[in-house]
Design an enzyme around this catalytic site. Structure first.
Site, PDB file in Angstrom:
ATOM      1  N   ARG A  30       0.854  -1.242  -0.061  1.00  0.00           N
ATOM      2  CA  ARG A  30       0.221  -0.173  -0.012  1.00  0.00           C
ATOM      3  C   ARG A  30       0.856   1.402   0.083  1.00  0.00           C
ATOM      4  O   ARG A  30       1.961   1.274   0.744  1.00  0.00           O
ATOM      5  CB  ARG A  30      -0.913  -0.013   1.337  1.00  0.00           C
ATOM      6  N   HIS A  60       0.655  -0.026 -10.230  1.00  0.00           N
ATOM      7  CA  HIS A  60      -0.139  -0.879  -9.449  1.00  0.00           C
ATOM      8  C   HIS A  60      -0.445  -2.305 -10.193  1.00  0.00           C
ATOM      9  O   HIS A  60      -1.777  -2.593 -10.453  1.00  0.00           O
ATOM     10  CB  HIS A  60      -1.612  -0.136  -9.222  1.00  0.00           C
ATOM     11  N   GLU A 104      -3.138   7.716  -6.223  1.00  0.00           N
ATOM     12  CA  GLU A 104      -2.993   6.887  -7.786  1.00  0.00           C
ATOM     13  C   GLU A 104      -3.966   7.719  -8.448  1.00  0.00           C
ATOM     14  O   GLU A 104      -5.205   7.591  -8.391  1.00  0.00           O
ATOM     15  CB  GLU A 104      -3.341   5.467  -7.341  1.00  0.00           C
TER      16      GLU A 104
END
Length: 602
Positions: free
Chosen positions: A290, A338, A319
């Site tokens: 994370r 990601h 993000e």
């Protein structure tokens, strides 16, 4: 009251079938519950999580899939329900469509806030998150509107671990930078000399599913692997050749650090200026967990100072990150968008896992991946509410008393009550103790539905003992005692005569109280936070500690002192409304008569 001879012990593995007691995992206890009330000894029936009847009168429910889902998952859904795949909806479009749907499946890009549940007008029964994190779902609102939330936490484990290893190796050999250089027409072999992985020490921070798989693969690359996770069983780590160490030792020893911890209040920006300063100069960091666990500004400073040689990041606090982000643009940082779960196999696995969970929930089946739970009957909750709060807080207190690295595997819970065993169902209390022990360091949301499953999955063995007392059964319980066995304690006075971390509490006038720590009797309300001090029993100690807290504007809500005998050792328990600063705690610890102390967050 005297204890009768009757007592019983049960273990998680032998737990009875669950009945319709449950509790929202992170939400405040609701004040109004709509289900019919039941007594604690009502005969058990099948637990119906949701009752689904299609709003248009047809036999099939409607499932809205708001983000791309693997074909295998969609086919599974289509065999059970009417499926509407509508991607890239605006919030307004989602709010309009949701009133026609019984279930909603999302990934991380769709926000499922209170407006969604309000717009559903009570029809939405299940929200499925295709992945692990549920930051984009308002759990409190879901529970308030009687909507079950399930996720898919296991299918992407291998994909995330493989991506972590890919970043580790490409960072060590400057693959991304060298690739960009060659494509720019350069041929700078000397500039991109890397480092070998063989013989280097990798610290895996968070030894759950993904962390374990990363460790296995790193061992295969010839690395020495250590790990920090206060709740990982030592035998599981040793079985694959991994040594569990303290947080500070991991930082100081590692050549490479791979992060696999959840984002919780305790881990938010856990890598910061202070922790970077403790690391070996030239350390390399990988993060596929994370983004929020790293203070990104502090990481840039550590890179510029040479404390951190390189970083490889798949996740970010926000993000996507800004295009001109100093971290993203740093020449010693490798970044990916990601991609941890982005393999064809993982996407199909997640799709099937979430489809099965949603279909099962709509069928009224228990979901092991439920992250909240149905409402509790008003009668049961009204009676047990203060004991539920007590149980969770005792779990939180006990686990904070454990020294890092020793791991928690054995938990014993003792209940004293004047009620007969058959007239007291403690499963809700056991779930809350499990919740208190596991949640502070995990992204798992624990409730009655998944408590035993979660405990077993993490190697936590919890046994219960019920001691029958003489007297009136007016109150369901007199005391709850939580003991953690085979652990080291950061506060030696919390150990019982037999060596377990031990805390005991009771409910007084509807308010949970801590009444015993180790062998010391105390009496402090479980509100705010607590400072425990072992001291020499002498005049003026209460005033001295109180003055230090007062000078720092820390309000004391309760104070209690328990002692062995006059002028011997004593335990001072102080309830405070706000966390004291490090400087304030340091002043308390410097008082000559104080032999040890610990600050505990509730």
């Amino acid at each position: 009251m005297s204890a009768a001879a009757a007592s019983s012990t049960i273990s998680v593995a032998a737990a009875k079938p669950l009945k319709t007691l449950s509790l929202s995992s992170r939400s405040p206890l609701p004040s109004a519950i709509s289900l019919p009330s039941r007594s604690l000894n009502t005969p058990r029936r099948r637990l119906i999580l949701v009752s689904c009847t299609a709003g248009d009168g047809s036999s099939k429910p409607t499932i809205l899939v708001a983000e791309k889902l693997g074909e295998a998952g969609v086919k599974l859904l289509e065999g059970f329900a009417n499926v509407d795949c509508s991607y890239n909806m605006t919030p307004e479009e989602l709010n309009t469509k949701i009133s026609l749907c019984d279930a909603l499946i999302v990934r991380s890009g769709t926000k499922v806030g209170r407006e969604v549940f309000e717009s559903s007008r009570g029809r939405l029964k299940v929200v499925g998150r295709a992945g692990v994190g549920i930051d984009n779902v308002d759990l409190s609102a879901a529970t308030e509107f009687g909507c079950l939330v399930v996720n898919a936490p296991t299918a992407n484990t291998i994909a995330a671990a493989e991506h972590g290893i890919a970043l580790l190796a490409s960072m060590a050999r400057n693959v991304a930078q060298a690739d960009a250089s060659v494509k720019d027409g350069e041929w700078k072999r000397n500039k991109y000399v890397g480092v070998s992985l063989v013989g280097k020490t990798l610290a895996v921070m968070g030894f759950g599913k993904v962390g374990t798989e990363v460790a296995r693969r790193a061992k295969g690359l010839g690395m020495r692997v250590i790990a920090h996770d206060p709740y990982a069983p030592a035998d599981r780590a040793h079985a694959i050749g991994v040594e569990l160490v303290s947080f500070d030792e991991a930082l100081a020893t590692a050549d490479f650090i791979s992060l696999h911890m959840p984002l919780t209040p305790a881990t938010n920006k856990i890598l910061n200026d202070e922790t970077f300063a403790k690391m070996k100069k030239g350390v390399r960091i990988v993060n596929v967990a994370r983004g929020g666990v790293i203070d990104e500004d502090a990481l840039v400073r550590a890179l510029d100072a040479g404390i951190v040689s390189q970083a490889a990041l798949d996740v970010f606090t926000k993000e996507p990150p800004a295009i001109d982000s100093p971290l993203v643009q740093h020449e010693n940082v490798t970044v990916t968008p990601h991609l941890g779960a982005s393999t064809m196999e993982a996407q199909e696995g997640v799709a099937i896992e979430i489809a099965e969970a949603v279909v099962g929930a709509l069928n009224g089946e228990l979901a092991a991946t439920a992250v909240n739970a149905p409402m509790v009957s008003a009668e049961v909750l009204t009676e047990l509410k203060p004991y539920v709060i007590l149980a969770e807080k005792l779990g939180r207190l006990a686990v904070q008393l454990v020294a890092g690295g020793s791991g928690v595997k054995n938990v014993k819970v003792s209940y004293t009550s004047a009620r007969a065993t058959d007239d007291l169902d403690t499963r809700l209390l056991r779930a809350m103790i499990t919740k208190g022990i596991i949640e502070p360091i995990s992204d798992v949301y624990v409730n009655l539905v998944n408590a035993d499953f979660t405990a077993k999955q993490r190697g936590l063995r919890l046994s219960e003992e019920r001691v029958l007392l003489d007297g009136s059964p007016e109150n369901p319980l007199e005391t709850i005692t939580v003991q953690l066995g085979n652990v080291e304690s950061k506060f030696a006075s919390s150990l019982s005569e037999s060596g377990e971390v031990k805390v005991e509490g009771r409910v007084k006038d509807g308010i949970p109280h801590l009444t015993k720590v180790g062998s010391f009797e105390v009496d402090v309300t479980l509100e705010g936070s607590i400072i425990l001090c072992r001291q020499v029993d002498q005049p003026g100690m209460i005033g001295t500690v109180g003055s230090i807290l007062g000078e720092s504007n820390v309000n004391v809500n309760f104070m209690s002192v328990g002692r062995i005998a006059p002028r011997k050792q004593a335990i001072m328990a102080i309830g405070v409304d706000d966390p004291p600063s490090k400087e304030t705690l340091k002043k308390i610890g410097e008082i000559p008569a104080i032999e040890e102390f610990v600050f505990l967050k509730l």
